[in-house]
Scaffold this active site. Sequence first.
Site, PDB file in Angstrom:
ATOM      1  CB  CYS A  46      -2.827  22.007   2.230  1.00 51.42           C
ATOM      2  SG  CYS A  46      -1.200  21.520   2.793  1.00 51.42           S
ATOM      3  CB  THR A  47      -6.399  25.860   1.597  1.00 48.79           C
ATOM      4  OG1 THR A  47      -6.707  25.472   2.715  1.00 48.79           O
ATOM      5  CG2 THR A  47      -7.861  26.191   0.917  1.00 48.79           C
TER       6      THR A  47
END
Length: 167
Positions: free
Chosen positions: A46-47
């Site tokens: 997600c990052t």
Amino acid sequence: MEVKIGEKPSDFSLPDAEGNPISFYSKLGKGPVVVFFYPKDDSHVCTKEACSFRDNYVKFCDYGAVVIGISSDSVESHRKFIEKYKLNFILLSDLEGKIRKQWKVPRALFLPGRVTYVFDKDGICRYKHEGVMQDIAHVEGALDIVKNISSSSSKIEEATSSSSTPS
């Protein structure tokens, strides 16, 4: 209602990282809107996805697009995520997963799903990409569609303005 290509979803409103309610329809009308659902703030994939949207944000803006990320994380979690990675787009908190369920964003094993949508300025879905482990592919695909929507709309505007010019 599952969001399908060629359809316009219902409006919704969720709090941003400052707790201010943001409605989906309020972002329509000027250009494309990219909405991406992701599983969790500050997790590895997600990052990478969020930072790729950040790094390409100027390109999205060049085509008049708005970028909105949505997860079930809290407003406070989003605020920290934005500060830590200097994210430059809107994050909305779907704490109860209501919009995720409404749009039928699928789960992948024990994780909430990762789906990216691109809507034209009228709110019609023009692109949908699913893939839990495909972080960068979501961004690249969305940017390609945003470019196509913007160039198509420019051609329509040019044709309209040239056809209204007296001969």
